[in-house]
Design a protein around this motif. Structure first.
Motif, PDB file in Angstrom:
ATOM      1  N   VAL A  30       0.842  -1.198   0.000  1.00  0.00           N
ATOM      2  CA  VAL A  30       0.000   0.000   0.000  1.00  0.00           C
ATOM      3  C   VAL A  30       0.875   1.244   0.000  1.00  0.00           C
ATOM      4  O   VAL A  30       0.617   2.206  -0.747  1.00  0.00           O
ATOM      5  N   LYS A  31       1.920   1.255   0.812  1.00  0.00           N
ATOM      6  CA  LYS A  31       2.843   2.399   0.831  1.00  0.00           C
ATOM      7  C   LYS A  31       3.490   2.596  -0.533  1.00  0.00           C
ATOM      8  O   LYS A  31       3.581   3.731  -1.041  1.00  0.00           O
ATOM      9  N   GLN A  32       3.910   1.515  -1.143  1.00  0.00           N
ATOM     10  CA  GLN A  32       4.536   1.570  -2.458  1.00  0.00           C
ATOM     11  C   GLN A  32       3.555   2.086  -3.503  1.00  0.00           C
ATOM     12  O   GLN A  32       3.890   2.943  -4.344  1.00  0.00           O
ATOM     13  N   TYR A  33       2.319   1.597  -3.459  1.00  0.00           N
ATOM     14  CA  TYR A  33       1.295   1.996  -4.431  1.00  0.00           C
ATOM     15  C   TYR A  33       0.967   3.477  -4.286  1.00  0.00           C
ATOM     16  O   TYR A  33       0.860   4.200  -5.287  1.00  0.00           O
ATOM     17  N   HIS A  34       0.841   3.939  -3.051  1.00  0.00           N
ATOM     18  CA  HIS A  34       0.524   5.337  -2.803  1.00  0.00           C
ATOM     19  C   HIS A  34       1.638   6.255  -3.304  1.00  0.00           C
ATOM     20  O   HIS A  34       1.368   7.333  -3.848  1.00  0.00           O
ATOM     21  N   ALA A  35       2.882   5.820  -3.156  1.00  0.00           N
ATOM     22  CA  ALA A  35       4.027   6.626  -3.572  1.00  0.00           C
ATOM     23  C   ALA A  35       4.328   6.497  -5.060  1.00  0.00           C
ATOM     24  O   ALA A  35       5.202   7.207  -5.580  1.00  0.00           O
ATOM     25  N   GLY A  36       3.640   5.599  -5.752  1.00  0.00           N
ATOM     26  CA  GLY A  36       3.885   5.404  -7.170  1.00  0.00           C
ATOM     27  C   GLY A  36       5.230   4.777  -7.457  1.00  0.00           C
ATOM     28  O   GLY A  36       5.843   5.049  -8.497  1.00  0.00           O
ATOM     29  N   GLN A  37       5.697   3.913  -6.558  1.00  0.00           N
ATOM     30  CA  GLN A  37       7.018   3.306  -6.694  1.00  0.00           C
ATOM     31  C   GLN A  37       6.929   1.913  -7.318  1.00  0.00           C
ATOM     32  O   GLN A  37       5.920   1.216  -7.197  1.00  0.00           O
ATOM     33  N   THR A  38       8.021   1.520  -7.951  1.00  0.00           N
ATOM     34  CA  THR A  38       8.166   0.133  -8.365  1.00  0.00           C
ATOM     35  C   THR A  38       8.668  -0.674  -7.171  1.00  0.00           C
ATOM     36  O   THR A  38       9.087  -0.113  -6.147  1.00  0.00           O
ATOM     37  N   ALA A  39       8.651  -1.986  -7.305  1.00  0.00           N
ATOM     38  CA  ALA A  39       9.157  -2.840  -6.233  1.00  0.00           C
ATOM     39  C   ALA A  39      10.631  -2.563  -5.970  1.00  0.00           C
ATOM     40  O   ALA A  39      11.103  -2.654  -4.828  1.00  0.00           O
ATOM     41  N   GLN A  40      11.374  -2.211  -7.011  1.00  0.00           N
ATOM     42  CA  GLN A  40      12.800  -1.942  -6.858  1.00  0.00           C
ATOM     43  C   GLN A  40      13.039  -0.602  -6.147  1.00  0.00           C
ATOM     44  O   GLN A  40      14.029  -0.433  -5.429  1.00  0.00           O
ATOM     45  N   GLU A  41      12.150   0.345  -6.336  1.00  0.00           N
ATOM     46  CA  GLU A  41      12.303   1.655  -5.722  1.00  0.00           C
ATOM     47  C   GLU A  41      11.864   1.675  -4.263  1.00  0.00           C
ATOM     48  O   GLU A  41      12.341   2.504  -3.483  1.00  0.00           O
ATOM     49  N   ALA A  42      10.960   0.804  -3.878  1.00  0.00           N
ATOM     50  CA  ALA A  42      10.409   0.807  -2.522  1.00  0.00           C
ATOM     51  C   ALA A  42      11.461   0.356  -1.511  1.00  0.00           C
ATOM     52  O   ALA A  42      12.361  -0.427  -1.837  1.00  0.00           O
ATOM     53  N   ASP A  43      11.336   0.849  -0.273  1.00  0.00           N
ATOM     54  CA  ASP A  43      12.320   0.454   0.750  1.00  0.00           C
ATOM     55  C   ASP A  43      11.911  -0.803   1.506  1.00  0.00           C
ATOM     56  O   ASP A  43      12.728  -1.404   2.199  1.00  0.00           O
TER      57      ASP A  43
END
Length: 225
Positions: free
Chosen positions: A199-212
């Motif tokens: 959900v955090k990744q989706y909200h931030a518009g990140q890819t799996a590689q970009e997410a922490d």
């Protein structure tokens, strides 16, 4: 063996609070002990889910209702912001409102799921719960957020993945019913963790590689290494 279901899902595991209660400073010990006592009380009490208001329910639109406990332990507390209202100005109120909405949008846009129960269940949140309360929890009906002790923990509304993690426990209760003990309890927590970070990744518009892929980092003060 059959284990009783506990409606409360606290973000901070008891063993962490136990360690603080045993080894922290005097104030840290007191805050951890208070939190453990409050958590134990709620683990024994289920809350009925909030009633769906047909007049307010619109598929694809969350029905958020944020309350303040005003540092007491009464739920849901004083209503301070409802769906569609402007920002309140209280950081905890506005963060709870935003992250409840972000979680709803993820489940709706990705899975076509209308809230926790897929029937437009209102998303209820209570902030400013108790004093120096070091936890956030889902009690079967709503989210509850402490402000943290300010020493080890910041307010528990600060991290979107924490909100999504706890709301996902509600989804799991309704769709899977994993008993919160042993292996099924571990699966319950694992699913909540995964959906929390996604959900955090989706909200931030990140890819799996970009997410922490970190959970709860924003909760920790600079004193925590």
């Amino acid at each position: 063996m059959v284990f009783p279901k506990s409606p409360l899902r606290g973000f901070m595991p008891p063993h962490v609070l136990d360690r603080i209660a045993a080894q922290g400073t005097e104030r840290q010990r007191r805050c951890a002990q208070q939190t453990l006592q409050a958590d134990q009380w709620f683990r024994l009490r289920a809350s009925p889910p909030p009633a769906r208001d047909a007049a307010r329910a619109v598929a694809g639109r969350p029905d958020r209702r944020i309350h303040s406990a005003d540092h007491e332990q009464t739920l849901p507390g004083r209503l301070v912001r409802e769906e569609g209202q402007a920002a309140h100005g209280d950081a905890a109120v506005d963060e709870a409102y935003e992250w409840l909405g972000a979680t709803y949008r993820f489940y709706w846009e990705v899975f076509g799921r209308d809230s926790i129960d897929d029937r437009g269940m209102p998303l209820i949140g209570t902030v400013h719960y108790g004093r120096d309360y070091d936890n956030a929890f889902w009690n079967g009906a709503q989210m509850v957020f402490g402000d943290g002790d300010g020493d080890l923990f910041r307010r528990f509304t600060a991290a979107p993945e924490v909100v999504a993690h706890e709301l996902t426990h509600g989804v799991i209760e309704r769709d899977v019913g994993l008993v919160y003990a042993d292996q099924s309890g571990a699966l319950n927590e694992s699913l909540a963790d995964v959906f929390g970070v996604v959900v955090k990744q989706y909200h931030a518009g990140q890819t799996a590689q970009e997410a922490d892929w970190l959970i709860g980092a924003a909760l920790l003060t600079d004193r925590v290494q």
